[in-house]
Structure formats: structure tokens, C-alpha cells
Design an enzyme around this catalytic site. Structure first.
Site, PDB file in Angstrom:
ATOM      1  NE  ARG A  97      -3.866   2.206   1.238  1.00 43.03           N
ATOM      2  CZ  ARG A  97      -4.660   2.887   0.444  1.00 43.03           C
ATOM      3  NH1 ARG A  97      -4.761   2.574  -0.818  1.00 43.03           N
ATOM      4  NH2 ARG A  97      -5.390   3.858   0.929  1.00 43.03           N
ATOM      5  N   GLY A  98       0.992   1.881  -1.139  1.00 44.85           N
ATOM      6  CA  GLY A  98       1.934   2.974  -1.332  1.00 44.85           C
ATOM      7  C   GLY A  98       2.015   4.004  -0.222  1.00 44.85           C
ATOM      8  CG  ASP A 151      -0.483   2.285   4.674  1.00 49.06           C
ATOM      9  OD1 ASP A 151      -0.879   3.461   4.800  1.00 49.06           O
ATOM     10  OD2 ASP A 151      -1.241   1.305   4.742  1.00 49.06           O
ATOM     11  CB  THR A 152       4.788   0.219   2.696  1.00 49.63           C
ATOM     12  OG1 THR A 152       4.178   0.012   1.424  1.00 49.63           O
ATOM     13  CG2 THR A 152       3.911  -0.338   3.798  1.00 49.63           C
ATOM     14  N   GLY A 211       3.094   6.609 -19.317  1.00 52.51           N
ATOM     15  CA  GLY A 211       2.542   5.966 -20.510  1.00 52.51           C
ATOM     16  C   GLY A 211       2.313   4.476 -20.354  1.00 52.51           C
ATOM     17  CD  GLU A 247      -0.229  -4.787  -6.600  1.00 50.68           C
ATOM     18  OE1 GLU A 247      -0.079  -3.764  -7.305  1.00 50.68           O
ATOM     19  OE2 GLU A 247       0.224  -4.871  -5.438  1.00 50.68           O
TER      20      GLU A 247
END
Length: 168
Positions: free
Chosen positions: A16-17, A19-20, A49, A83
Site C-alpha cells: 500500500r503505497g 503506508d510503505t 505511458g 495483486e
């Protein structure tokens, strides 16, 4: 005979971007890279892109090991859950890392209060199945308020490299 194409990435890091990205996921990516491996981390490997889902799906399909960095808000993200489900569906070797969260704290997807934007019942079942499956895999835990980053990065990368050796 034409040689088989070499996978671009041998490790896929799901996280989770917010958070981490600036700590555990980014550091683990760099640590693995320094040790000669080819990790995939979305913000480090995607370029302007690129088609997000296409690149991520390909990286998951082609990796040997998946590292899932569970954080307190991991299950709030549709992309994270997608994911995770892909890693399970492709039967990848998965190493869960519980970052500032315990496995028992990972909530089922579909609870309105958690904010996950999933309306399709099949998708909910898919995500919940992957989440339950991941809870039954021995993982690593790290509490950032008590742990030592260097020790954790060493043990996590050792575990990942061991799994890479077993998947060959």
C-alpha cells in the site's frame, strides 16, 4: 531453438503505497537490488505511458516470488487486493510481511467501513479467498516502533533469496 525470455523481475513487491513506499517497501526493493536481484515495485518500475494493470499483471505472472507487505490500510486498496489475488491464482511462492499489523487484524474485504471500492460479489470472494490463503503462510513481522530496520531488511531479504532458490 529460440531461448526462453528471461523474466524482467524475479520478485514482485505488493504494498500500500501511502503506508510503505517511503520505508519498508522502498528499502526492501533497494536492498534486493543491491544484492543482485530484480525486484518489481510499482513506483520504481512504472514509467509514464505504461498501462498500469497490464504491467502489474505481467510482473506478477513472470515473478518467482511475491512479497506482500501487509500494512494497516493494505486491505483498503483494490489494487493491492488484486495483486494478492493474482499471486495466489498464479500459485507463486509468497512471503507475507506484517508491517505494523498482525495477521488477525487483516479484515475481510467488503465491510463497508473499510472503504474498499469493490461492488462485484465474485471479486469480493476472490479477494477474501486470497486474503484467507495468505493468513496461512508463515510470514515475517515488523513493528517499526520497536524493530531495527537493518536487522529486518537482512532477515527479509535472506528469506526472499531462499525462496528464489527453491523456485528455480
Amino acid at each position: 531453438p529460440v531461448p526462453a525470455p528471461v523474466s524482467t523481475h524475479d520478485v514482485f513487491i505488493s504494498h500500500r503505497g501511502p503506508d510503505t513506499r517511503r520505508n519498508i517497501a522502498g528499502l526492501l526493493h533497494d536492498y534486493l537490488l543491491m544484492r543482485g536481484h530484480r525486484p518489481f515495485l510499482d513506483y520504481r518500475n512504472l514509467k509514464a505511458g505504461d498501462k498500469l494493470s497490464e504491467k502489474i499483471d505481467t510482473a506478477v505472472r513472470d515473478c518467482k516470488v511475491g512479497v506482500v507487505v501487509f500494512s494497516p490500510r493494505y486491505c483498503d486498496s483494490f489494487y493491492c487486493l488484486h495483486e494478492l489475488a493474482l499471486l495466489m491464482e498464479y500459485k507463486k511462492r509468497v512471503i507475507p510481511i506484517f508491517y505494523n499489523v498482525k495477521p488477525s487484524q487483516l479484515i475481510r474485504v467488503g465491510d463497508i467501513s473499510n472503504g474498499t471500492c469493490v461492488s462485484d460479489q465474485k471479486e469480493l470472494e476472490r479477494f477474501n479467498g486470497a486474503l484467507e490463503e495468505s493468513k496461512n503462510i508463515v510470514g515475517l513481522s515488523f513493528d517499526s516502533s520497536r524493530g531495527y530496520w537493518s536487522d529486518f531488511l537482512q532477515s527479509a531479504s535472506d528469506a526472499i533469496i531462499k525462496q528464489l532458490g527453491q523456485s528455480s
